[in-house]
Design an enzyme around this catalytic site. Sequence first.
Site, PDB file in Angstrom:
ATOM      1  N   HIS A 144      -3.380   6.597   2.329  1.00  0.00           N
ATOM      2  CA  HIS A 144      -3.831   5.319   1.775  1.00  0.00           C
ATOM      3  C   HIS A 144      -5.239   5.047   2.310  1.00  0.00           C
ATOM      4  O   HIS A 144      -5.486   5.147   3.516  1.00  0.00           O
ATOM      5  CB  HIS A 144      -2.848   4.218   2.172  1.00  0.00           C
ATOM      6  N   ASN A 168     -10.625  -0.754  -0.137  1.00  0.00           N
ATOM      7  CA  ASN A 168      -9.170  -0.620  -0.001  1.00  0.00           C
ATOM      8  C   ASN A 168      -8.528  -1.227  -1.255  1.00  0.00           C
ATOM      9  O   ASN A 168      -8.632  -2.429  -1.484  1.00  0.00           O
ATOM     10  CB  ASN A 168      -8.754  -1.370   1.273  1.00  0.00           C
ATOM     11  N   CYS A 188       0.825  -1.229   0.000  1.00  0.00           N
ATOM     12  CA  CYS A 188       0.000   0.000   0.000  1.00  0.00           C
ATOM     13  C   CYS A 188       0.852   1.270   0.000  1.00  0.00           C
ATOM     14  O   CYS A 188       0.326   2.373  -0.141  1.00  0.00           O
ATOM     15  CB  CYS A 188      -0.923  -0.005   1.196  1.00  0.00           C
TER      16      CYS A 188
HETATM   17  O1  UT7 Z   1      -4.223  -1.764   3.285  1.00  0.00           O
HETATM   18  C1  UT7 Z   1      -3.331  -2.652   3.875  1.00  0.00           C
HETATM   19  C2  UT7 Z   1      -3.240  -2.397   5.315  1.00  0.00           C
HETATM   20  N1  UT7 Z   1      -4.448  -2.826   5.975  1.00  0.00           N
HETATM   21  C3  UT7 Z   1      -5.068  -2.021   6.810  1.00  0.00           C
HETATM   22  O2  UT7 Z   1      -4.684  -0.894   7.008  1.00  0.00           O
HETATM   23  C4  UT7 Z   1      -6.240  -2.591   7.563  1.00  0.00           C
HETATM   24  C5  UT7 Z   1      -6.292  -2.051   8.962  1.00  0.00           C
HETATM   25  N2  UT7 Z   1      -7.259  -2.764   9.804  1.00  0.00           N
HETATM   26  C6  UT7 Z   1      -8.602  -2.602   9.696  1.00  0.00           C
HETATM   27  O3  UT7 Z   1      -9.074  -1.880   8.824  1.00  0.00           O
HETATM   28  C7  UT7 Z   1      -9.478  -3.253  10.743  1.00  0.00           C
HETATM   29  O4  UT7 Z   1      -8.665  -3.852  11.727  1.00  0.00           O
HETATM   30  C8  UT7 Z   1     -10.454  -4.321  10.180  1.00  0.00           C
HETATM   31  C9  UT7 Z   1     -11.533  -3.641   9.341  1.00  0.00           C
HETATM   32  C10 UT7 Z   1      -9.723  -5.349   9.350  1.00  0.00           C
HETATM   33  C11 UT7 Z   1     -11.175  -5.033  11.332  1.00  0.00           C
HETATM   34  O5  UT7 Z   1     -11.864  -4.070  12.143  1.00  0.00           O
HETATM   35  P1  UT7 Z   1     -11.661  -4.046  13.726  1.00  0.00           P
HETATM   36  O6  UT7 Z   1     -12.481  -2.952  14.231  1.00  0.00           O
HETATM   37  O7  UT7 Z   1     -10.183  -4.015  14.008  1.00  0.00           O
HETATM   38  O8  UT7 Z   1     -12.306  -5.397  14.126  1.00  0.00           O
HETATM   39  P2  UT7 Z   1     -11.695  -6.560  15.046  1.00  0.00           P
HETATM   40  O9  UT7 Z   1     -10.803  -7.435  14.238  1.00  0.00           O
HETATM   41  O10 UT7 Z   1     -11.183  -5.958  16.315  1.00  0.00           O
HETATM   42  O11 UT7 Z   1     -13.005  -7.367  15.414  1.00  0.00           O
HETATM   43  C12 UT7 Z   1     -14.034  -6.809  16.281  1.00  0.00           C
HETATM   44  C13 UT7 Z   1     -15.188  -7.771  16.338  1.00  0.00           C
HETATM   45  C14 UT7 Z   1     -14.769  -9.202  16.660  1.00  0.00           C
HETATM   46  O12 UT7 Z   1     -15.802  -9.793  17.402  1.00  0.00           O
HETATM   47  P3  UT7 Z   1     -15.702  -9.932  18.999  1.00  0.00           P
HETATM   48  O13 UT7 Z   1     -14.476 -10.755  19.251  1.00  0.00           O
HETATM   49  O14 UT7 Z   1     -15.579  -8.530  19.527  1.00  0.00           O
HETATM   50  O15 UT7 Z   1     -16.992 -10.613  19.389  1.00  0.00           O
HETATM   51  C15 UT7 Z   1     -14.696  -9.889  15.309  1.00  0.00           C
HETATM   52  O16 UT7 Z   1     -14.876 -11.251  15.376  1.00  0.00           O
HETATM   53  O17 UT7 Z   1     -15.846  -7.848  15.075  1.00  0.00           O
HETATM   54  C16 UT7 Z   1     -15.850  -9.200  14.596  1.00  0.00           C
HETATM   55  N3  UT7 Z   1     -15.667  -9.136  13.148  1.00  0.00           N
HETATM   56  C17 UT7 Z   1     -16.691  -9.007  12.286  1.00  0.00           C
HETATM   57  N4  UT7 Z   1     -18.018  -8.943  12.483  1.00  0.00           N
HETATM   58  C18 UT7 Z   1     -18.791  -8.796  11.392  1.00  0.00           C
HETATM   59  C19 UT7 Z   1     -14.504  -9.154  12.440  1.00  0.00           C
HETATM   60  N5  UT7 Z   1     -14.759  -9.038  11.133  1.00  0.00           N
HETATM   61  C20 UT7 Z   1     -16.113  -8.952  11.019  1.00  0.00           C
HETATM   62  C21 UT7 Z   1     -16.964  -8.802   9.924  1.00  0.00           C
HETATM   63  N6  UT7 Z   1     -18.291  -8.721  10.151  1.00  0.00           N
HETATM   64  N7  UT7 Z   1     -16.506  -8.716   8.650  1.00  0.00           N
END
Ligand code: UT7
Length: 308
Positions: free
Chosen positions: A233, A263, A112
């Site tokens: 980005h 993204n 990225c």
């Molecule tokens: O471009 C390359 C570089 N990449 C990035 O910059 C990406 C940076 N990271 C992100 O954008 C975010 O971390 C994500 C969008 C990938 C994930 O969002 P988050 O707010 O960090 O979610 P999380 O992984 O902390 O998950 C929170 C909750 C979890 O449930 P519990 O454990 O709190 O019950 C996950 O299991 O959300 C759940 N979860 C989802 N729920 C519905 C994770 N993915 C999903 C989903 N739909 N797609």
Amino acid sequence: MAGLKIIKSGSYLPENVITNFDLEKMVDTNDEWIRQRTGIISRHQAIEETAIDMAVKASIPCLDGIDKSKIKYVIVATMTPDYFTPSCASIIAGELGIENDGVMVFDLSAACSGFVYGLNVASKMLEDDELALVIGVEKLTKAVDFTDRSTCILFGDGAGAVVVARSEANYQSHLGYKGNIDSLNLATCDGAKLKMAGQDIFKFAVRIVPQTIEKLLEGNSMTMADIDYVILHQANDRIIESVAKKYGDHHDKFVSSIAHVGNTSGASIPLAFDKLQRENKLTTGKVMMIGFGGGLTWGGCIVEYALR
Ligand code: UT7
């Protein structure tokens, strides 16, 4: 880096769209979660088209009115090239009829951060009166595992391109790297799928991006008042918002174009830039661009624009 001026820009998004509601049918997710956590509503998917096809379509408007004999470099930032070899750049240059003596064409792999790395490379090589075509293109959906809800909700396909010349002023850029192979593994060439430690990259981004902004402003003896737009980005709207809110009155200079694009890794910054161009928001000015992601890599630069 030696100063750069963007004189043309173009972009291309494939026709097929994947909405959050489409994803609800594939994995355990929902539109509300995706919108709230990422700002994404839909993303594009190239089905038949290759990365090369998309890059050529993004570049055609860039070359309108440009003397192609002045293009000395074609640099393609991508982590989803169509082949090991030849490079996307060599095929794209051929299709665009850029076949000048001494022209150098190559792909650059920095995830990225690739587009910002590409601008920096161009700035170091360009002589007066020479031009470079710098492209960011990704066909990420071929590497996305559509059973993995932590990644498939984020990524989309597309291409953005700019033609750059040297500007009179010089600008200091700021680039970096921290070895961490676990945070974003991507191996498309052998058919492996993309895996990402989302939270780790999120935390890394909200730390490294403000540091990079401060280094760029300090290194160039500028304040945010000197900058017209900031294009980070487009990884996640929450990252953009968390950085933008630190800059109070300048909040609205932070561009967000992720809602209907998702993204697109190396393509996200030139896609966002070209969206401003299409909205007639760019005449002359300065834009700060900051990439971050796989590697881990990051890079920021300040570039002038004076669009023809
Ligand atoms: O471009 C390359 C570089 N990449 C990035 O910059 C990406 C940076 N990271 C992100 O954008 C975010 O971390 C994500 C969008 C990938 C994930 O969002 P988050 O707010 O960090 O979610 P999380 O992984 O902390 O998950 C929170 C909750 C979890 O449930 P519990 O454990 O709190 O019950 C996950 O299991 O959300 C759940 N979860 C989802 N729920 C519905 C994770 N993915 C999903 C989903 N739909 N797609």
